[in-house]
Structure formats: C-alpha cells, structure tokens
Scaffold this motif. Structure first.
Motif, mmCIF file in Angstrom:
data_model
loop_
_atom_site.group_PDB
_atom_site.id
_atom_site.type_symbol
_atom_site.label_atom_id
_atom_site.label_comp_id
_atom_site.label_asym_id
_atom_site.label_seq_id
_atom_site.Cartn_x
_atom_site.Cartn_y
_atom_site.Cartn_z
ATOM 1 N N GLU A 207 1.154 -1.214 0.162
ATOM 2 C CA GLU A 207 0.435 0.333 0.266
ATOM 3 C C GLU A 207 0.936 1.163 -0.168
ATOM 4 O OE1 GLU A 207 -0.362 -2.503 2.167
ATOM 5 O OE2 GLU A 207 -1.959 -3.484 1.402
ATOM 6 N N LEU A 208 1.988 1.366 0.706
ATOM 7 C CA LEU A 208 2.636 2.696 1.059
ATOM 8 C C LEU A 208 3.687 2.609 -0.713
ATOM 9 C CD1 LEU A 208 3.756 4.990 2.179
ATOM 10 C CD2 LEU A 208 5.536 3.139 2.670
ATOM 11 N N GLY A 209 3.772 1.546 -1.467
ATOM 12 C CA GLY A 209 4.269 1.744 -2.280
ATOM 13 C C GLY A 209 3.589 1.951 -3.500
ATOM 14 N N LYS A 210 2.768 1.290 -3.699
ATOM 15 C CA LYS A 210 1.674 1.841 -4.393
ATOM 16 C C LYS A 210 1.167 3.597 -4.052
ATOM 17 C CE LYS A 210 -2.869 1.183 -6.544
ATOM 18 N NZ LYS A 210 -3.884 0.714 -6.594
ATOM 19 N N LYS A 211 1.511 4.012 -2.907
ATOM 20 C CA LYS A 211 0.958 5.744 -2.543
ATOM 21 C C LYS A 211 2.410 6.252 -2.890
ATOM 22 C CE LYS A 211 0.683 8.564 1.218
ATOM 23 N NZ LYS A 211 0.242 9.151 2.873
ATOM 24 N N LEU A 212 3.349 5.792 -2.793
ATOM 25 C CA LEU A 212 4.376 6.463 -3.252
ATOM 26 C C LEU A 212 5.389 6.835 -4.683
ATOM 27 C CD1 LEU A 212 7.209 4.843 -0.670
ATOM 28 C CD2 LEU A 212 6.934 7.437 -0.463
ATOM 29 N N PHE A 213 4.741 5.362 -5.705
ATOM 30 C CA PHE A 213 4.476 4.997 -6.992
ATOM 31 C C PHE A 213 3.467 6.269 -7.814
ATOM 32 C CE2 PHE A 213 3.465 3.117 -10.926
ATOM 33 C CZ PHE A 213 4.957 2.668 -10.925
ATOM 34 N N ASN A 214 3.146 6.972 -7.124
ATOM 35 C CA ASN A 214 2.023 7.785 -7.601
ATOM 36 C C ASN A 214 2.163 9.166 -7.036
ATOM 37 O OD1 ASN A 214 -0.218 6.573 -9.105
ATOM 38 N ND2 ASN A 214 -0.055 5.260 -6.646
ATOM 39 N N ASP A 215 3.305 9.744 -5.618
ATOM 40 C CA ASP A 215 3.610 10.883 -5.454
ATOM 41 C C ASP A 215 4.417 11.162 -5.720
ATOM 42 O OD1 ASP A 215 4.264 12.760 -3.289
ATOM 43 O OD2 ASP A 215 4.957 11.511 -2.012
ATOM 44 N N PRO A 216 4.284 13.217 -6.461
ATOM 45 C CA PRO A 216 4.884 13.182 -7.341
ATOM 46 C C PRO A 216 6.068 14.113 -6.055
ATOM 47 C CG PRO A 216 3.056 14.780 -6.424
ATOM 48 C CD PRO A 216 2.610 13.705 -6.589
ATOM 49 N N THR A 217 5.893 13.813 -4.808
ATOM 50 C CA THR A 217 7.244 14.230 -4.077
ATOM 51 C C THR A 217 8.481 13.609 -3.562
ATOM 52 O OG1 THR A 217 5.604 13.534 -1.859
ATOM 53 C CG2 THR A 217 5.887 16.104 -2.821
ATOM 54 N N LEU A 218 8.702 12.101 -4.135
ATOM 55 C CA LEU A 218 8.812 11.391 -3.797
ATOM 56 C C LEU A 218 9.899 11.483 -4.011
ATOM 57 C CD1 LEU A 218 9.261 7.917 -3.507
ATOM 58 C CD2 LEU A 218 9.109 7.091 -5.617
ATOM 59 N N GLY A 219 11.496 10.830 -2.960
ATOM 60 C CA GLY A 219 12.339 11.821 -3.496
ATOM 61 C C GLY A 219 12.773 12.912 -3.118
ATOM 62 N N GLY A 220 12.043 13.441 -2.563
ATOM 63 C CA GLY A 220 12.328 15.121 -2.994
ATOM 64 C C GLY A 220 11.656 16.104 -3.636
ATOM 65 N N ALA A 221 10.942 15.121 -4.435
ATOM 66 C CA ALA A 221 10.314 15.920 -6.255
ATOM 67 C C ALA A 221 10.231 17.068 -5.838
ATOM 68 C CB ALA A 221 10.866 14.640 -7.006
#
Length: 111
Positions: free
Chosen positions: A30-44
């Motif tokens: 669930e967290l992986g899916k959320k991160l996969f769709n997160d525009p701030t992943l890795g501080g982006a």
C-alpha cells in the motif's frame, strides 16, 4: 481537574501518533503504491510521478525480476522525477519493491 483532562488527551494523541509512526516504519504494498503515485517522492518538487510514465504499473510488471531494480528505481527518481535517490534499506524503497512485486500477474501480494 481540567489540567489532568488536557494531559490525558495529549497522552492519548501521542499514543495515536506513535502507532501511526510505527505503521509508517513497516514496508507495505500500500505504501509502495502511494509512493509510486507521489510527486514528492525523493524530495521531487515537480508534478511527475512514477505513474506518469507507468500508469497503474504498466510496463513494469516484470521489473521485480531485475536484480538491479533498486538502482533502476533510484535512476528514475533522480532523472525523471528530479528527486534524490532513496536509501537502499529504507522503508520507502522496500515498499516500492513490494509494490513492483505485486504487479506480477501471478503474485498474491496486495490481492
């Protein structure tokens, strides 16, 4: 009396926060899916996500087999998303790996 009620409410809130913090420490699909769709992943700071190039995981269904998947994820984060690579043993990276594994058509993860 009023002070003890406020203290009890504060302690209850802190206990609840502790539970949420502990849940955030556990890698999950669930967290992986959320991160996969997160525009701030890795501080982006842009609007692009992993899903921008791979909607619903399309095209990465077999990525879980790649022995260099962790490096590939970080290459995408640093390149396409313009973020910073994730630590290899982080909850975020482990969750992204679990999400990729769940995309395998024969996987039972996340189903």
């Amino acid at each position: 009396m009023m002070k003890s009620v406020k203290t009890a409410m504060l302690v209850a809130a802190m206990v609840g926060m502790g539970t949420a913090a502990q849940a955030a420490q556990t890698p999950s699909v669930e967290l992986g899916k959320k991160l996969f769709n997160d525009p701030t992943l890795g501080g982006a700071t842009g609007t692009k996500t992993c899903a921008s190039c791979h909607p619903n995981g399309k095209g990465v269904e077999n990525a879980w087999q790649n022995p260099k998947l962790v490096q590939q994820i970080n290459t995408c984060i640093a390149g396409a998303l313009r973020g910073k690579p994730l630590p290899l043993e982080s909850v975020e990276m482990k969750s992204l790996i679990l999400y990729h594994q769940s995309l395998n058509p024969s996987s039972s993860l996340g189903k």
